[in-house]
Enzyme design. Structure first.
Site, PDB file in Angstrom:
ATOM      1  N   ALA A 263       0.798  -1.229   0.000  1.00 20.67           N
ATOM      2  CA  ALA A 263       0.000   0.000   0.000  1.00 20.67           C
ATOM      3  C   ALA A 263       0.829   1.276   0.000  1.00 20.67           C
ATOM      4  O   ALA A 263       0.296   2.354   0.242  1.00 20.67           O
ATOM      5  CB  ALA A 263      -0.936  -0.009   1.209  1.00 20.67           C
TER       6      ALA A 263
ATOM      7  N   ASN B 179       2.988  -4.990   7.127  1.00 20.70           N
ATOM      8  CA  ASN B 179       3.822  -5.533   6.060  1.00 20.70           C
ATOM      9  C   ASN B 179       4.559  -4.416   5.325  1.00 20.70           C
ATOM     10  O   ASN B 179       5.682  -4.595   4.843  1.00 20.70           O
ATOM     11  CB  ASN B 179       2.972  -6.331   5.073  1.00 20.70           C
ATOM     12  CG  ASN B 179       2.660  -7.736   5.559  1.00 20.70           C
ATOM     13  OD1 ASN B 179       3.514  -8.608   5.595  1.00 20.70           O
ATOM     14  ND2 ASN B 179       1.413  -7.949   5.956  1.00 20.70           N
TER      15      ASN B 179
ATOM     16  N   HIS C 258      -0.202   6.063   5.525  1.00 22.81           N
ATOM     17  CA  HIS C 258       1.195   5.746   5.811  1.00 22.81           C
ATOM     18  C   HIS C 258       2.032   6.976   5.495  1.00 22.81           C
ATOM     19  O   HIS C 258       2.045   7.457   4.364  1.00 22.81           O
ATOM     20  CB  HIS C 258       1.669   4.561   4.960  1.00 22.81           C
ATOM     21  CG  HIS C 258       0.785   3.364   5.032  1.00 22.81           C
ATOM     22  ND1 HIS C 258       0.820   2.469   6.074  1.00 22.81           N
ATOM     23  CD2 HIS C 258      -0.195   2.935   4.194  1.00 22.81           C
ATOM     24  CE1 HIS C 258      -0.083   1.522   5.862  1.00 22.81           C
ATOM     25  NE2 HIS C 258      -0.710   1.791   4.733  1.00 22.81           N
TER      26      HIS C 258
END
Length: 281
Positions: A121, A193, A234
């Protein structure tokens, strides 16, 4: 003869990936198979044209495949991934957190099969990878914000889990983890991840296993439960002799499972197409 692509797992990521790969499948260029624990359960949801197989005899399916794609979670990646590499098959790894475990990392990188890592992502790996190869990064940090309920883990004390579930919009965000990627993936295997993918991208030159080990020690991770979060986000900060870099990514949830980022399957499809062009099939 079509390229034979074997999926390890057929959950939210695998199902979304199948939809994204319809141009290759419908044209007859690719044929998709999947190894699952419960064939009947998946068939009841619809196989989407994928040939489903139980876990018995999965090793033979791997040997017959041209490409193998892991999309079943960190635990499955650790259990199955090394065997794929050991028989010389290319493995496209979705659950990049498996690389945080030294024993698994060694097996996945020792060959003879080739490992291909998906960014998931987040992005910007071309720039960060170049800076890492030039020894241009001293510090790398990622701060991930997610909906509070999605961060509840089985190991949490009852009061800790209840406090996360009780967070309401307008409440102050709560930092549930701060530390390195290896500890983060051990505690939150389905949520970070991307932190290990970031370490992989910025590992620099040299032996991959050694370089990745150093990079895992350098990358710092912060995981935040945000009651106001509508999308997972993020924030990446990297700095060193190459300069200072800031990147922000906000990913919409998967149409198959709102707890999974929709960008994961999109990134996986892109990686798989790139790998298929260079694979010895």
């Amino acid at each position: 003869m079509p390229t034979r692509v074997l999926l390890l797992g057929f959950g939210a990521i695998g199902r979304q990936l199948t939809g994204l790969l319809q141009p290759e499948v419908s044209s007859g260029r690719w044929a998709l198979q999947a190894v699952v624990r419960d064939v009947a359960a998946h068939q009841s949801r619809g196989s989407l044209g994928v040939e489903l197989h139980g876990s018995d005899g999965w090793g033979e399916l791997v040997r017959e495949a041209d490409l193998v794609v892991e999309c079943a979670g960190v635990s499955a990646a650790r259990d199955l991934g090394p065997d794929v590499i050991a028989v010389g098959r290319d493995l496209v790894l979705t659950s990049v957190g498996a690389l945080a475990y030294p024993d698994t990392r060694a097996k996945l990188l020792q060959g003879p099969g080739r490992l291909h890592v998906t960014p998931g992502a987040i992005g910007g790996f071309d720039l960060l990878g170049a800076a890492g190869e030039a020894d241009g990064l001293d510090a790398v940090r990622i701060r991930t914000r997610k909906m509070a309920a999605s961060l509840v883990q089985p190991w949490m004390a009852v009061d800790e889990a209840d406090a996360l579930r009780a967070l309401q919009p307008g409440d102050e965000a709560v930092t549930v983890f701060s530390g390195g990627p290896a500890d983060a993936i051990a505690k939150f295997p389905g949520n970070v991840n991307v932190a290990v993918a970031l370490a992989w991208a910025t590992r620099g030159r040299g032996d991959s296993a050694t370089a990745l080990e150093r990079s895992l020690e350098r990358v710092q991770v912060e995981l935040v439960a945000d009651p106001d979060a509508e999308l997972s986000s993020h924030d990446i900060e990297a700095s060193g002799p190459a300069g200072r870099f800031q990147m922000r990514f906000e990913s919409a949830p998967s149409t198959e499972n709102p707890r999974t980022s929709g960008l994961t399957a999109i990134s996986l499809a892109h990686t798989l197409r790139r790998v298929a062009k260079s694979a010895p099939v």
